[in-house]
Design a protein around this motif. Structure first.
Motif, PDB file in Angstrom:
ATOM      1  N   THR A   2       0.841  -1.187   0.000  1.00 47.16           N
ATOM      2  CA  THR A   2       0.000   0.000   0.000  1.00 47.16           C
ATOM      3  C   THR A   2       0.875   1.236   0.000  1.00 47.16           C
ATOM      4  OG1 THR A   2      -1.684  -1.179   1.246  1.00 47.16           O
ATOM      5  CG2 THR A   2      -1.810   1.197   1.255  1.00 47.16           C
ATOM      6  N   THR A   3       0.559   2.190  -0.857  1.00 51.55           N
ATOM      7  CA  THR A   3       1.288   3.447  -0.869  1.00 51.55           C
ATOM      8  C   THR A   3       0.454   4.515  -0.186  1.00 51.55           C
ATOM      9  OG1 THR A   3       0.377   4.066  -3.011  1.00 51.55           O
ATOM     10  CG2 THR A   3       2.471   2.882  -3.020  1.00 51.55           C
ATOM     11  N   GLY A  94      -3.374  -3.548  -3.002  1.00 47.68           N
ATOM     12  CA  GLY A  94      -3.146  -4.183  -4.288  1.00 47.68           C
ATOM     13  C   GLY A  94      -3.433  -3.296  -5.489  1.00 47.68           C
ATOM     14  N   LEU A  95      -4.040  -2.155  -5.274  1.00 49.79           N
ATOM     15  CA  LEU A  95      -4.329  -1.235  -6.376  1.00 49.79           C
ATOM     16  C   LEU A  95      -3.340  -0.072  -6.344  1.00 49.79           C
ATOM     17  CD1 LEU A  95      -8.218  -1.089  -6.240  1.00 49.79           C
ATOM     18  CD2 LEU A  95      -6.783  -2.395  -7.800  1.00 49.79           C
ATOM     19  N   PRO A  96      -3.040   0.507  -7.500  1.00 46.39           N
ATOM     20  CA  PRO A  96      -2.045   1.589  -7.546  1.00 46.39           C
ATOM     21  C   PRO A  96      -2.621   2.957  -7.176  1.00 46.39           C
ATOM     22  CG  PRO A  96      -2.787   1.086  -9.747  1.00 46.39           C
ATOM     23  CD  PRO A  96      -3.471   0.107  -8.832  1.00 46.39           C
ATOM     24  N   VAL A  97      -3.352   3.027  -6.068  1.00 43.14           N
ATOM     25  CA  VAL A  97      -3.881   4.309  -5.583  1.00 43.14           C
ATOM     26  C   VAL A  97      -3.405   4.510  -4.139  1.00 43.14           C
ATOM     27  CG1 VAL A  97      -5.908   4.305  -7.091  1.00 43.14           C
ATOM     28  CG2 VAL A  97      -6.068   3.239  -4.866  1.00 43.14           C
ATOM     29  N   PRO A  98      -3.159   5.759  -3.760  1.00 43.31           N
ATOM     30  CA  PRO A  98      -2.618   5.993  -2.420  1.00 43.31           C
ATOM     31  C   PRO A  98      -3.661   5.886  -1.326  1.00 43.31           C
ATOM     32  CG  PRO A  98      -2.870   8.064  -3.596  1.00 43.31           C
ATOM     33  CD  PRO A  98      -3.223   6.964  -4.564  1.00 43.31           C
TER      34      PRO A  98
END
Length: 106
Positions: A2-3, A94-98
């Motif tokens: 996670t970002t 797992g998704l490229p959202v912060p």
């Protein structure tokens, strides 16, 4: 992995005094803490924690993990002190959202 919301987006500073509950003398708050945030002072209709429709005059986005229960005191960059109406912790593993925390203020 996670970002978190990137620091360069968090252009403002807010002070949060977490709501601890009521006492015989009124609401109790924890010690103030300053946080980097992105603040938008705009009017929006939201539902509070009881489901009642109310008006939010400021929206605050911070990094995940902010301790700010509803009814906490929030001091905005403009110097105005307001109250947290709702708090949402946004994650998308797992998704490229912060990941972030969103506070809708009175």
């Amino acid at each position: 992995m996670t970002t978190s919301v990137p620091g360069w987006l968090l252009r403002h500073r807010v002070r949060v005094e977490p709501y601890l509950g009521d006492s015989a003398y009124g609401p109790r708050y924890g010690p103030p803490a300053e946080h980097r945030a992105l603040v938008s002072e705009s009017v929006r209709t939201v539902r509070d924690r009881t489901g009642r429709e109310t008006t939010s005059t400021a929206q605050v986005i911070t990094r995940p993990g902010l301790t700010c229960p509803p009814d906490s005191r929030v001091t905005l960059p403009s110097g105005r002190t307001t109250r947290a109406l709702t708090v949402a912790h946004h994650t998308a593993p797992g998704l490229p959202v912060p990941a972030s925390t969103e506070v809708m203020c009175e």
